[in-house]
Write a protein that holds these residues in place. Structure first.
Motif, short mmCIF file in Angstrom:
data_model
loop_
_atom_site.label_atom_id
_atom_site.label_comp_id
_atom_site.label_asym_id
_atom_site.label_seq_id
_atom_site.Cartn_x
_atom_site.Cartn_y
_atom_site.Cartn_z
N THR A 147 104.85 52.59 -11.84
CA THR A 147 106.02 51.72 -11.85
C THR A 147 105.54 50.30 -12.08
OG1 THR A 147 107.16 53.18 -10.31
CG2 THR A 147 108.03 50.96 -10.55
N ARG A 148 105.98 49.72 -13.18
CA ARG A 148 105.61 48.35 -13.54
C ARG A 148 106.89 47.57 -13.80
NH1 ARG A 148 100.45 49.62 -16.24
NH2 ARG A 148 99.27 50.53 -14.54
N ASP A 149 107.01 46.46 -13.16
CA ASP A 149 108.21 45.62 -13.30
C ASP A 149 109.49 46.42 -13.02
OD1 ASP A 149 106.59 43.42 -14.05
OD2 ASP A 149 106.56 44.16 -16.12
N VAL A 154 104.81 55.95 -18.59
CA VAL A 154 103.74 56.94 -18.72
C VAL A 154 102.55 56.28 -19.41
CG1 VAL A 154 103.09 59.19 -19.66
CG2 VAL A 154 105.44 58.79 -18.89
N TYR A 155 101.36 56.50 -18.84
CA TYR A 155 100.13 55.91 -19.35
C TYR A 155 99.03 56.94 -19.50
CZ TYR A 155 102.07 51.36 -18.13
OH TYR A 155 102.86 50.25 -18.06
N LEU A 156 98.09 56.66 -20.41
CA LEU A 156 96.82 57.36 -20.52
C LEU A 156 95.75 56.31 -20.20
CD1 LEU A 156 97.26 59.21 -23.94
CD2 LEU A 156 97.90 60.01 -21.68
N GLY A 157 94.74 56.69 -19.45
CA GLY A 157 93.68 55.75 -19.16
C GLY A 157 93.62 55.42 -17.69
N PRO A 158 92.90 54.40 -17.34
CA PRO A 158 92.41 53.30 -18.15
C PRO A 158 91.12 53.62 -18.90
CG PRO A 158 91.88 52.90 -15.86
CD PRO A 158 92.66 54.17 -15.91
N PHE A 159 90.87 52.79 -19.92
CA PHE A 159 89.67 52.90 -20.75
C PHE A 159 88.88 51.61 -20.61
CE2 PHE A 159 93.00 55.50 -22.57
CZ PHE A 159 92.37 56.71 -22.76
#
Length: 188
Positions: A147-149, A154-159
């Motif tokens: 949850t951002r802002d 949905v995210y992949l990573g971090p890299f």
């Protein structure tokens, strides 16, 4: 199967002489093997432009990676722009997906103390978060929801590097046709 159903639905809706069909013809003219073209995620913008993705078979008979495209409405029909690597600013400007996100990322900063991640673009192909994360995991992409802002994404990573994140974004587009952008990883 889901993509095939989507393509069939788009073609059924297209009808003879429709804007989608006219745009597809212009896109096909720019492809090396237009007879094998498969369209996905086709939609019409508020201005009447057509955005979507297309892929074809190569000389060996294998399907190539998806390419984003924008068919811009003109007085004479449509003008098509193919986005071979997913980074064409003209296609993003017309189709708008991820535009606000990519403008916020400083492209000259290639490293970050917190790393980089691939954010799935919230659009027509997103569906429910649980469906998207399941789809990603089933196809070998470890994903997470944050949850951002005040918005779940949905995210992949971090890299560790931007290059590694860009590589994963390219793999995601090529194999699944899922649009995404690379953003700085935010530690929560």
């Amino acid at each position: 199967m889901r993509r095939l159903t989507m393509v069939v639905a788009v073609l059924a809706l297209a009808g003879c002489g429709s804007a989608v069909e006219s745009a597809a013809k212009v896109v096909l003219q720019q492809l090396d093997n237009p007879k094998t073209a498969r369209f996905a995620n086709v939609r019409t913008t508020q201005k009447g432009d057509i955005c979507g993705q297309v892929r074809t078979k190569d000389a060996a008979g294998k399907y190539t990676a998806y390419q984003n495209y924008a068919a811009i409405k003109t007085a004479d029909g449509f003008t098509a722009i193919l986005d071979k690597d997913g980074n064409n600013p003209d296609v993003r400007a017309v189709c708008g997906e991820g535009q606000e996100i990519t403008q916020a990322v400083d492209d000259t900063d290639q490293t970050s103390a917190t790393g980089w991640e691939v954010q799935i673009v919230d659009g027509a192909n997103m569906g429910a978060l649980s469906d998207m994360t399941t789809r990603l995991i089933e196809h070998g992409f470890a994903s997470n929801v944050a949850t951002r802002d005040g918005v779940q994404q949905v995210y992949l990573g971090p890299f560790d590097t931007r290059e590694a994140a860009e590589q994963k974004r390219s793999e995601l587009l090529a194999s699944e046709g899922i649009k995404s952008v690379v953003v700085k990883h935010k530690v929560q």
